[in-house]
Enzyme design. Structure first.
Site, mmCIF file in Angstrom:
data_model
loop_
_atom_site.group_PDB
_atom_site.id
_atom_site.type_symbol
_atom_site.label_atom_id
_atom_site.label_comp_id
_atom_site.label_asym_id
_atom_site.label_seq_id
_atom_site.Cartn_x
_atom_site.Cartn_y
_atom_site.Cartn_z
ATOM 1 N N LYS A 33 -30.108 6.544 -10.170
ATOM 2 C CA LYS A 33 -29.420 7.838 -10.444
ATOM 3 C C LYS A 33 -30.315 9.035 -10.268
ATOM 4 O O LYS A 33 -29.920 9.865 -9.682
ATOM 5 C CB LYS A 33 -29.167 7.903 -11.994
ATOM 6 N N CYS B 7 -34.766 14.972 -39.789
ATOM 7 C CA CYS B 7 -34.634 15.944 -41.157
ATOM 8 C C CYS B 7 -33.165 15.477 -41.281
ATOM 9 O O CYS B 7 -32.652 15.439 -42.535
ATOM 10 C CB CYS B 7 -34.869 17.251 -40.852
ATOM 11 N N CYS C 295 -21.249 4.403 -26.174
ATOM 12 C CA CYS C 295 -20.023 5.001 -25.531
ATOM 13 C C CYS C 295 -19.565 3.841 -24.976
ATOM 14 O O CYS C 295 -18.219 3.737 -24.532
ATOM 15 C CB CYS C 295 -20.383 5.993 -24.753
ATOM 16 N N CYS D 191 -22.740 -9.996 -23.910
ATOM 17 C CA CYS D 191 -21.830 -9.082 -23.829
ATOM 18 C C CYS D 191 -21.681 -8.735 -22.182
ATOM 19 O O CYS D 191 -21.469 -9.585 -21.670
ATOM 20 C CB CYS D 191 -22.469 -7.962 -24.757
ATOM 21 N N ASN E 99 -19.412 5.018 -14.355
ATOM 22 C CA ASN E 99 -20.019 6.142 -14.572
ATOM 23 C C ASN E 99 -19.344 7.492 -14.221
ATOM 24 O O ASN E 99 -19.429 8.749 -14.414
ATOM 25 C CB ASN E 99 -21.343 6.335 -13.895
ATOM 26 N N LEU E 100 -18.449 7.096 -12.976
ATOM 27 C CA LEU E 100 -18.018 8.187 -12.165
ATOM 28 C C LEU E 100 -16.880 9.077 -13.041
ATOM 29 O O LEU E 100 -16.585 9.971 -12.617
ATOM 30 C CB LEU E 100 -17.247 7.944 -11.043
ATOM 31 N N CYS F 160 -35.881 18.829 -37.507
ATOM 32 C CA CYS F 160 -35.919 17.974 -36.488
ATOM 33 C C CYS F 160 -34.868 16.963 -36.603
ATOM 34 O O CYS F 160 -34.205 16.792 -37.473
ATOM 35 C CB CYS F 160 -37.393 17.218 -36.213
#
Ligand SMILES: [Zn+2]
Length: 382
Positions: free
Chosen positions: A90, A178, A192, A340, A74-75, A175
């Protein structure tokens, strides 16, 4: 809002002096900020910069919702955390840092994942919601909750070198549904953790979101309603698209069918995962040692496989799975265990394989990380 009953104290006047100088902002705008309640969902790449600047700017109350703990990976982009925070929740770390930036802001940490069971109650307590989540189930959940409660949702998303942002406010514009009525199917949209993201990119998108949240609560400028801004970091180009409201939108259209969070709930991976057949790393180890013939499929990316792998696993990245099913044809009715990194991507792979007629597919709970922790410490963690 009761801003006329209050005036700024001397310390507040000094701290927010540069806001007081701004045309159209002034003491009135600052008082609106100090009265405002903003919820940031996700204390990750987007939520870190957004909450940091919102707190510095003097948003009165900031809710921060995230059920994850800090990880080393994360860093590179989640700037409220350092190596000493790895393993800690967190929101706990984030609130310490945010409190140091501005002790006057009321911080409301929520150290749980936002789910269909808590979303409406949580969202109802705030004026504006900033979506800093990194997954489709949460995005749809927040959209539906905000449409049902009539709250503005500040949207941001990042992918590799590209980012986008918008403000969804169904009372005066479109929204999220849509734009995309239904979420992508399993394996169609990499996250990500599979696709990568440039470390500085979420900083920029998160600050666009903070800007929009601040404008909404202070009543400034022209909000990003009905428009989507796309930012391409590699070309340093910004494009703007008009987003029309879809009259047939299932959430905010004239004949809207979504009246509660049940549909979004079904998308939530947690519930999807628990419905899927799964096996633990301990069971897998016992079965392999007992000589059971099973195929272990690893759906991570090749660069992850290069860091760590389980012996005997066949690498088929999730994004390539649908086009490589013929390689698994012999295993259609024989046991397949999919893994995974932590079990999220493999859950989507198990769902895809089950849809394509594979009858004995199981998800490896906790992924290779659990394998490394409980079975084979020589497999590096990352
Ligand atoms: Zn809509």
């Amino acid at each position: 809002m009761s801003s006329e009953r209050r005036t700024l104290g001397a310390a507040e006047r000094a701290r927010y002096h540069r806001h007081l100088l701004l045309p159209g902002f002034g003491e009135e705008g600052q008082l609106r900020l100090l009265e405002a309640r903003v919820l940031v969902v996700g204390a990750g790449g987007l939520g870190c910069p957004a909450s940091q600047y919102l707190v510095a700017a003097g948003v009165g109350t900031l809710g921060l919702a995230d059920g994850d703990r800090v990880e080393l990976s994360n860093l590179q982009r989640q700037i409220l955390y350092g190596p000493a925070d790895v393993g800690r929740p967190k929101v706990e770390v984030a609130c310490e840092r945010l409190r140091a930036i501005n002790p006057d802001v009321v911080l409301e940490p929520f150290a749980e994942r936002v789910t269909a069971a808590n979303a409406l109650e949580l969202v109802s307590r705030y004026d504006v919601v900033v979506d800093g989540s990194d997954n489709f189930p949460t995005r749809y959940l927040l959209n539906d909750a905000c449409v049902l409660l009539g709250k503005p949702l500040v949207y941001g998303a990042i992918f590799r070198f590209d980012g986008q942002a918008s403000v969804f406010d169904s009372r005066r514009g479109p929204c999220y549904r849509c734009l995309h009525a239904q979420p992508p199917g399993p394996g169609e949209a990499p996250s990500c953790s599979e696709a990568g993201v440039l470390g500085v990119l979420p900083g920029l998108v998160g600050l666009v979101q903070a800007t929009e949240a601040l404008k909404l609560v202070a009543g400034l400028g022209e909000p990003l309603v009905g428009r989507l801004v796309h930012y391409d970091a590699l070309g340093l180009r910004v494009a703007e698209f008009v987003l029309p409201k879809d009259p047939d939108c299932p959430a905010c259209g004239e004949r809207a069918t979504i009246r509660d969070l049940r549909e979004a709930e079904a998308l939530c991976t947690g519930e999807m995962e628990t419905m899927l057949p799964e096996t633990t790393v301990e069971e897998l180890e016992k079965r392999r040692r007992g000589g059971e013939e099973l195929l272990l499929v690893d759906v991570r990316e090749p660069q992850e496989y290069a860091i760590a792998s389980i012996e005997g696993a066949l690498l088929v990245p999730l994004g390539a799975l649908a086009s490589r099913l013929d390689e698994l044809a012999a295993w259609k009715d024989r046991p397949i265990v999919v893994h995974c990194h932590h079990g999220g991507r493999s859950a989507r792979a198990v769902e895809l394989l089950a849809q394509r007629g594979f009858t004995r597919v199981e998800n490896l709970k906790g992924g290779i990380d659990a394998w490394s922790l409980a079975i084979d410490p020589s497999v590096p963690r990352y």
